[in-house]
Design an enzyme around this catalytic site. Structure first.
Site, PDB file in Angstrom:
ATOM      1  N   TYR A 178      -3.418  11.355   0.948  1.00 32.76           N
ATOM      2  CA  TYR A 178      -3.797  11.170  -0.469  1.00 32.76           C
ATOM      3  C   TYR A 178      -3.671  12.476  -1.222  1.00 32.76           C
ATOM      4  O   TYR A 178      -3.181  12.516  -2.346  1.00 32.76           O
ATOM      5  CB  TYR A 178      -5.233  10.637  -0.576  1.00 32.76           C
ATOM      6  CG  TYR A 178      -5.337   9.184  -0.213  1.00 32.76           C
ATOM      7  CD1 TYR A 178      -5.356   8.790   1.113  1.00 32.76           C
ATOM      8  CD2 TYR A 178      -5.399   8.201  -1.188  1.00 32.76           C
ATOM      9  CE1 TYR A 178      -5.425   7.461   1.469  1.00 32.76           C
ATOM     10  CE2 TYR A 178      -5.465   6.856  -0.856  1.00 32.76           C
ATOM     11  CZ  TYR A 178      -5.489   6.492   0.476  1.00 32.76           C
ATOM     12  OH  TYR A 178      -5.539   5.172   0.812  1.00 32.76           O
ATOM     13  N   HIS A 223      -4.696  -7.684  -0.239  1.00 35.03           N
ATOM     14  CA  HIS A 223      -3.939  -6.443  -0.121  1.00 35.03           C
ATOM     15  C   HIS A 223      -3.164  -6.317   1.187  1.00 35.03           C
ATOM     16  O   HIS A 223      -2.079  -5.750   1.212  1.00 35.03           O
ATOM     17  CB  HIS A 223      -4.941  -5.291  -0.246  1.00 35.03           C
ATOM     18  CG  HIS A 223      -4.337  -3.944  -0.300  1.00 35.03           C
ATOM     19  ND1 HIS A 223      -3.638  -3.486  -1.390  1.00 35.03           N
ATOM     20  CD2 HIS A 223      -4.310  -2.933   0.604  1.00 35.03           C
ATOM     21  CE1 HIS A 223      -3.231  -2.255  -1.154  1.00 35.03           C
ATOM     22  NE2 HIS A 223      -3.619  -1.898   0.049  1.00 35.03           N
ATOM     23  N   ASP A 254       0.849  -1.201   0.000  1.00 32.88           N
ATOM     24  CA  ASP A 254       0.000   0.000   0.000  1.00 32.88           C
ATOM     25  C   ASP A 254       0.890   1.259   0.000  1.00 32.88           C
ATOM     26  O   ASP A 254       1.880   1.302  -0.735  1.00 32.88           O
ATOM     27  CB  ASP A 254      -0.972  -0.041   1.184  1.00 32.88           C
ATOM     28  CG  ASP A 254      -2.117   0.943   1.029  1.00 32.88           C
ATOM     29  OD1 ASP A 254      -1.973   2.084   1.500  1.00 32.88           O
ATOM     30  OD2 ASP A 254      -3.153   0.596   0.425  1.00 32.88           O
TER      31      ASP A 254
END
Ligand SMILES: *[C@@H]1O[C@H](CO)[C@@H](O)[C@H](O)[C@H]1NC(C)=O
Length: 452
Positions: A375, A430, A227
Site C-alpha cells: 500500500y 469483492h 483488488d
C-alpha cells in the site's frame, strides 16, 4: 454524521479538482526496464524455473497451536452491538479459534493447494511463486491467461476458479477453447519472496508479471484481476499493450475523478438515475455516499499506506489477531449488510476452512507486513496515479459485483477509462473468484469468445 459531512465536502471538491487535473495532457511517464529488489548488490537473475510444493514444517504448526491456546480474547461484545460494526465480533472469534484448534486440518488444505503444479523463478532478484495449470489434451484451442490476486488474499482464492478455466466442459460451461492458467503470488505475498528494498509498487509488479509470462514463452496473453490484481493488470495493459490480448476485471480501478467525462456521468447518474443503463445500479448509485462508505471502511488502507511495519507487527505475532484483521474483510467486502450480523455472514459464501487457509498462508509465510507495505509503495510511486488517467484501448471486460464495496461503477463511467466490450453484473462481492467462481468464469469465456 457531522464529521462525515466535514470530510465529504472537501472530498467532493477534491474529486472535481482531480477531474479538472485529469483534463491536462499526460506527462511523460518513464518505466524502467529493470530493477533489483533482492538482498544486497544487484546481480543477474537465475532464469531457471523450479518446481515447488508447499510443505510447512511441523514445528510451525505446533507453535501456532500453542499461540492459539494462549490467545487472549478478554474483551467482550458490547451489550447492544452483537454484530460486526465495531470490527470482528469477539464471540464469533472465540468460536473460530475453537474451530481452528480442533477441526481445522492444515495438511488437508496444503494438499488442496499442491494439487496444482507450482513453480518458482527469479525475477528482479525475487523468487516469484506461481501456479501453472494446463487444460486436458482434448482441448485443441488453448489460451494463456494470468490471474492476479490482491489483499488480503493470495492464490488460494483461485482454487475453485482455476479448474473452470482449464476444463470448462467438465463444469458445464460450453466452450471449445480452454485456458492455460498462470496465477502468480505477488512478491511479498504467498510463497513469493518479500521485496528487500523500497519501491516494489504495483507498477513494478506489473513489469515482473510480464517478465514471468515472457519467460514462460507467452508473448500475448489474457489477464484477469480483482483488488490489487485489477490495478496490476490494468497497469500492465497500459504500459505493455503489445502483450495483452484482452483484460477482464472484476473491480474497476476507475474511481470518481479518474477523468472528466467519467466524473460527469457519475454525477449525472446520481442526479438523473435513468441516464444509467443498469437497473440495479440506478437503485443505489450515489458517488458521494460511496465516498462516505469508503472513508468508514478504509482506515486499514491509511494505516498500511503510512506505517505498515507498525501496523503489521502485532498481526505477525498473533494468529488470532491476524485472523480477525483479515477475515473481517471477507465479511464486509462480500456484503456491507453482513456488518449487522452477529457472525458477520461469513459462512454464507465461505467455509471456515477456506477463510482460515487464506490466513494460514499469511501466517506460515510470516508476510503480513510485506503485504501491507504494498500500500505504501502504491502511494509513493506517483507513476501509478499518473497512469490512472491513461485510457485503455485493449478490449476490456467489466464484471461488476453488485455487492462490491469499492466498485459498482456504472458502465457509463468505466467506458471512459477502458474500452469496455463486455459488461456483466454478478451477485457477488469483492472476492469474486473465491465467492462466485462459476459466474466469473462464464463471464471470462463469453468475453473472450465474443472477441474471436
Ligand atoms: C475496442 O476494442 C475493439 C475490439 O478489439 C476494437 O475493434 C475497437 O476499435 C476498440 N475501440 C477503441 C476505442 O479502442
Amino acid at each position: 454524521m457531522g464529521i462525515l459531512k466535514l470530510i465529504l465536502v472537501p472530498v467532493a471538491i477534491g474529486v472535481l479538482a482531480a477531474a479538472v487535473w485529469n483534463l491536462l495532457p499526460e506527462k511523460e511517464i518513464n518505466v524502467e526496464e529493470n530493477n533489483y529488489y533482492g538482498s544486497g548488490k544487484a546481480k543477474p537473475d537465475n532464469t531457471e524455473i523450479k518446481p515447488f510444493k508447499v510443505n510447512v514444517e511441523q514445528s510451525v504448526i505446533d507453535d501456532l497451536k500453542h499461540r492459539l491456546q494462549n490467545a487472549r480474547i478478554s474483551h467482550s461484545v458490547l451489550e447492544d452491538s452483537d454484530d460486526f460494526y465495531y470490527g470482528f465480533n469477539s464471540k464469533q472469534l472465540l468460536k473460530l479459534r475453537d474451530y481452528w484448534l480442533n477441526k481445522y486440518d492444515w495438511r488437508k488444505q496444503e494438499a488442496t493447494i499442491n494439487q496444482f503444479p507450482q513453480f518458482k523463478t527469479e525475477i528482479e532478484g525475487l523468487q516469484v511463486h506461481f501456479l501453472h495449470v494446463k487444460p486436458p489434451k482434448s482441448y485443441k484451442n488453448v489460451k494463456p491467461i494470468l490471474v492476479a490476486h490482491g489483499w488480503p488474499g493470495n492464490v488460494f482464492e483461485f482454487y475453485k476458479f482455476i479448474p473452470l478455466l482449464t476444463d470448462p466442459k467438465k463444469h458445464g460451461i460450453d466452450s471449445d477453447f480452454a485456458f492455460e492458467v498462470i496465477a502468480p503470488s505477488i512478491p511479498g505475498y504467498g510463497w513469493s519472496d518479500q521485496p528487500k528494498k523500497t519501491g516494489f509498487s504495483q507498477l513494478a509488479c506489473a513489469r515482473v508479471f510480464r517478465k514471468l509470462m515472457l519467460r514462460l514463452g507467452y508473448n500475448k496473453f489474457y489477464l484477469q484481476g480483482g483488488d490489487w490484481g485489477a490495478i496490476i493488470t490494468s497497469l500492465l495493459t497500459k504500459v505493455y499493450p503489445q502483450n495483452v490480448m484482452a483484460l477482464h476485471l472484476n473491480m474497476m480501478p476507475a474511481m470518481p475523478g479518474a477523468n472528466a467525462l467519467g466524473t460527469f456521468y457519475d454525477i449525472l447518474g446520481w442526479l438523473i438515475p435513468s441516464t444509467l443503463s443498469s437497473k440495479e445500479i440506478q437503485k443505489t448509485h450515489n458517488p458521494f455516499s460511496k465516498f462516505g462508505l469508503l472513508i468508514v471502511e478504509t482506515g486499514y488502507m491509511h494505516l498500511q499506506a503510512t506505517k505498515p511495519d507498525t501496523a503489521g507487527t502485532s498481526l505477525n505475532d498473533s494468529p488470532i489477531g491476524l485472523a480477525a484483521y483479515i477475515i473481517e474483510k471477507f465479511s464486509t467486502w462480500t456484503n456491507t449488510e453482513n456488518r449487522a450480523l452477529p457472525d458477520g455472514g461469513l459462512n454464507k459464501r465461505f467455509t471456515n476452512d477456506e477463510l482460515l487457509t487464506i490466513v494460514m498462508i499469511y501466517w506460515t509465510n510470516g508476510n503480513i507486513v510485506s503485504s501491507q507495505r504494498f500500500y505504501r509503495e502504491m502511494f509513493l510511486d506517483r507513476r501509478c496515479e499518473a497512469l490512472g488517467k491513461r485510457y485503455v484501448s485493449t478490449p476490456t471486460a467489466h464484471a461488476s459485483g453488485l455487492n462490491e464495496l469499492y466498485d459498482r461503477t456504472p458502465i457509463e463511467v468505466s467506458r471512459h477509462s477502458y474500452n469496455i466490450t463486455h459488461y456483466t453484473e454478478i451477485d457477488m462481492g469483492h472476492f469474486a473468484a473465491f465467492e462466485a467462481p462459476k459466474p466469473l468464469a462464464q463471464s471470462v469465456f463469453k468475453f473472450v469468445k465474443d472477441l474471436n
